[in-house]
Design a protein around this motif. Structure first.
Motif, mmCIF file in Angstrom:
data_model
loop_
_atom_site.group_PDB
_atom_site.id
_atom_site.type_symbol
_atom_site.label_atom_id
_atom_site.label_comp_id
_atom_site.label_asym_id
_atom_site.label_seq_id
_atom_site.Cartn_x
_atom_site.Cartn_y
_atom_site.Cartn_z
ATOM 1 N N GLU A 258 0.814 -1.215 0.000
ATOM 2 C CA GLU A 258 0.000 0.000 0.000
ATOM 3 C C GLU A 258 0.852 1.271 0.000
ATOM 4 N N LEU A 259 2.032 1.211 0.631
ATOM 5 C CA LEU A 259 2.847 2.417 0.794
ATOM 6 C C LEU A 259 3.985 2.534 -0.217
ATOM 7 N N MET A 260 4.345 1.437 -0.873
ATOM 8 C CA MET A 260 5.497 1.486 -1.782
ATOM 9 C C MET A 260 5.226 2.397 -2.977
ATOM 10 N N GLU A 261 6.302 3.070 -3.417
ATOM 11 C CA GLU A 261 6.208 3.945 -4.586
ATOM 12 C C GLU A 261 6.341 3.110 -5.856
ATOM 13 N N ILE A 262 5.397 3.280 -6.767
ATOM 14 C CA ILE A 262 5.436 2.579 -8.053
ATOM 15 C C ILE A 262 5.616 3.634 -9.142
ATOM 16 N N LYS A 263 6.749 3.566 -9.847
ATOM 17 C CA LYS A 263 7.133 4.648 -10.755
ATOM 18 C C LYS A 263 6.606 4.482 -12.175
ATOM 19 N N PHE A 264 5.727 3.508 -12.381
ATOM 20 C CA PHE A 264 5.109 3.354 -13.696
ATOM 21 C C PHE A 264 3.637 3.018 -13.508
ATOM 22 N N ALA A 265 2.891 3.125 -14.583
ATOM 23 C CA ALA A 265 1.433 3.019 -14.499
ATOM 24 C C ALA A 265 0.971 1.559 -14.484
ATOM 25 N N PHE A 266 -0.202 1.339 -13.908
ATOM 26 C CA PHE A 266 -0.903 0.055 -14.075
ATOM 27 C C PHE A 266 -1.486 0.015 -15.483
ATOM 28 N N PRO A 267 -1.628 -1.176 -16.064
ATOM 29 C CA PRO A 267 -1.117 -2.456 -15.575
ATOM 30 C C PRO A 267 0.381 -2.584 -15.848
ATOM 31 N N PHE A 268 1.075 -3.301 -14.952
ATOM 32 C CA PHE A 268 2.491 -3.570 -15.171
ATOM 33 C C PHE A 268 2.742 -5.071 -15.031
ATOM 34 N N ILE A 269 3.990 -5.466 -15.310
ATOM 35 C CA ILE A 269 4.352 -6.883 -15.332
ATOM 36 C C ILE A 269 4.983 -7.291 -14.008
ATOM 37 N N LEU A 270 4.628 -8.480 -13.535
ATOM 38 C CA LEU A 270 5.266 -9.090 -12.369
ATOM 39 C C LEU A 270 5.782 -10.467 -12.770
ATOM 40 N N LYS A 271 7.026 -10.759 -12.390
ATOM 41 C CA LYS A 271 7.610 -12.070 -12.680
ATOM 42 C C LYS A 271 8.687 -12.371 -11.640
ATOM 43 N N PRO A 272 9.024 -13.643 -11.429
ATOM 44 C CA PRO A 272 10.063 -13.976 -10.451
ATOM 45 C C PRO A 272 11.446 -13.598 -10.977
ATOM 46 N N SER A 273 12.302 -13.144 -10.084
ATOM 47 C CA SER A 273 13.694 -12.913 -10.475
ATOM 48 C C SER A 273 14.414 -14.239 -10.647
ATOM 49 N N ASN A 274 14.096 -15.196 -9.794
ATOM 50 C CA ASN A 274 14.735 -16.506 -9.805
ATOM 51 C C ASN A 274 13.769 -17.537 -10.374
ATOM 52 N N THR B 92 11.333 -17.725 -1.994
ATOM 53 C CA THR B 92 11.907 -16.769 -1.042
ATOM 54 C C THR B 92 12.716 -15.654 -1.689
ATOM 55 N N ASP B 93 12.952 -15.729 -2.984
ATOM 56 C CA ASP B 93 13.785 -14.724 -3.651
ATOM 57 C C ASP B 93 12.956 -13.492 -4.022
ATOM 58 N N THR B 94 13.564 -12.560 -4.720
ATOM 59 C CA THR B 94 12.889 -11.314 -5.081
ATOM 60 C C THR B 94 11.973 -11.501 -6.291
ATOM 61 N N LEU B 95 11.082 -10.542 -6.471
ATOM 62 C CA LEU B 95 10.204 -10.483 -7.633
ATOM 63 C C LEU B 95 10.538 -9.229 -8.440
ATOM 64 N N ILE B 96 10.213 -9.275 -9.711
ATOM 65 C CA ILE B 96 10.450 -8.144 -10.606
ATOM 66 C C ILE B 96 9.116 -7.484 -10.940
ATOM 67 N N LEU B 97 8.990 -6.195 -10.618
ATOM 68 C CA LEU B 97 7.857 -5.391 -11.075
ATOM 69 C C LEU B 97 8.390 -4.527 -12.208
ATOM 70 N N GLN B 98 7.685 -4.520 -13.333
ATOM 71 C CA GLN B 98 8.278 -3.922 -14.527
ATOM 72 C C GLN B 98 7.256 -3.204 -15.385
ATOM 73 N N ASP B 99 7.680 -2.063 -15.905
ATOM 74 C CA ASP B 99 6.853 -1.307 -16.834
ATOM 75 C C ASP B 99 6.395 -2.209 -17.970
ATOM 76 N N ASN B 100 5.129 -2.125 -18.314
ATOM 77 C CA ASN B 100 4.571 -2.934 -19.398
ATOM 78 C C ASN B 100 4.843 -2.257 -20.737
ATOM 79 N N VAL B 101 5.780 -2.793 -21.491
ATOM 80 C CA VAL B 101 6.097 -2.230 -22.802
ATOM 81 C C VAL B 101 4.917 -2.506 -23.726
#
Length: 404
Positions: A148-164, A201-210
């Motif tokens: 709820e508090l994290m800053e998201i620097k790109f618009a919805f919808p965006f991409i989420l995928k595992p880093s690992n 347990t690893d990180t996730l990638i939130l990414q601008d939707n090209v």
């Protein structure tokens, strides 16, 4: 089908189209049969004439992998064994244990520490920044972050995928997707909670939707030799991808196309890393700034690798010429236009949007400059052929149901 006795045996790990495409490359170049070890008795390599397929459910576990490969090596100690992974977990195992493998096993891979770091998407994006290689705007998400508090620097919808990716698929859960499109913070909270509750347990990638459909995608395959210099690069223009939840992003239609400027940037990166073996990159053209954005590196040949062989750069030949016959290799890039597809021609034509791409598709089919890698002339054992045709025609309803 005729086979020749060779001084080497290809051993391929995996069960999908990747293994069959590599086995086909070995057969077409050297008329040799490949031995394939996969988890399940299924896939294009199962019951094929050009492979000896063995299903071992735990083949991707450390102990089973080592026992299988060491036993095979001892049984064929008079031959060179070319060991090739056709999935991230298999490649990681080969790299991890290559120093412990017998002398008759050839494992053309980088050291495990480098491989492990490159398979983490956030590490790849750090390298992209260093070498002026564009990638989408990215946020690294860690378990416990306040959605709820994290800053998201790109618009919805965006991409989420595992880093690992390797760890991610080791923890299956209901409705698990390869990639997610996130439309709001509530969905972000639900998806991240589900992923971390699975044991990941690893990180996730939130990414601008090209923006743009499949026709904006590209795939780049490279081969780096023993001297850590790039020897081959082949760029493909992806025209269509699969859209099922587990297959999302898998290539369905590719036309080879050159782009020297793009290739040379990646060549410099690979050579500075002292990379060895095959590498594969997912890329998308961003119409907003006219730049190609890199998504990830795979430390292996991609599952669509036969688009490279079909363009005149047989991937088996690169390994055999260098590691078996000790021949020098010159740097070359693919320039011949060739069509690769794993869906019916009508499906390809129906779901393409760009008229220029449709014209190119029809022209290459008319000129017979196309190939579907799973249908090799002569490899016609009925059980396998029926499974391949069933899967082939299933794309009609899969695209009807999932393509958006």
């Amino acid at each position: 089908m005729k086979f020749k006795t060779q001084e080497f045996i290809p051993v391929l790990l995996g069960g999908d189209i990747n293994t069959y495409s590599v086995a086909r490359a070995f057969y077409e170049q050297y008329q040799v049969k490949s031995y394939v070890f996969g988890k399940f008795p299924s896939g294009p390599s199962y019951k094929s004439k050009i492979t000896e397929y063995t299903a071992i459910y735990k083949i991707d576990s450390d102990d089973t992998f080592l026992d299988t490969i060491l036993t095979f090596s001892q049984k064929h100690k008079d031959k060179k064994i070319i060991l090739i992974g056709c999935g991230d977990s298999y490649v990681a195992l080969i790299s991890k244990y290559k120093a412990e493998l017998p002398d008759n096993i050839i494992a053309p891979y980088i050291d495990f520490d480098l491989m492990n770091s490159l398979q983490l998407k956030e590490r790849f994006y750090e390298l992209c920044d260093k070498y002026d290689i564009e990638h989408p705007d990215t946020i690294i998400f860690e378990n416990g972050m306040n959605v709820e508090l994290m800053e998201i620097k790109f618009a919805f919808p965006f991409i989420l995928k595992p880093s690992n990716g390797v760890m991610y698929w080791e923890h299956p859960f209901k409705n698990q997707h390869k990639v997610y499109k996130i439309h709001n913070r509530e969905e972000l909270r639900d998806v991240t909670t589900q992923i971390y509750n699975s044991g990941y347990t690893d990180t996730l990638i939130l990414q601008d939707n090209v923006p743009g459909n499949d026709e904006y995608m590209r795939v780049l395959t490279a081969y780096s030799g023993k001297d850590k210099k790039v020897k081959m690069m082949c760029l493909g223009h992806v025209l269509l991808e699969e859209h099922t939840p587990h297959g999302l992003g898998n290539h369905a239609v590719i036309i080879t196309e050159p782009n020297e400027e793009l290739m040379l940037k990646v060549k410099q990166l690979l050579e500075d890393l002292e990379y060895v073996g095959f590498s594969n990159f997912d890329i998308k053209y961003d119409m907003r700034d006219n730049k190609f954005k890199f998504f990830e590196i795979n430390t292996r040949q991609g599952r669509s690798n036969y688009y490279v062989t079909g363009s005149g750069f047989n991937i088996a030949k690169y390994i055999v010429e260098e590691y078996i016959y000790d021949k020098p290799l010159e740097f070359k890039t693919a320039k011949k236009e060739r069509l690769w597809l794993v869906v019916p021609k009508r499906v390809a034509y129906k779901y393409l949007k760009d008229e220029k791409n449709k014209i190119a598709l029809k022209r290459l089919i008319k000129e017979k400059e196309y190939v579907n890698p799973v249908f090799l002339k002569g490899d016609n054992k009925l059980p396998r052929l029926l499974r391949m045709w069933k899967n082939h025609f299933s794309h009609y309803w899969k695209f009807k149901k999932y393509y958006r």
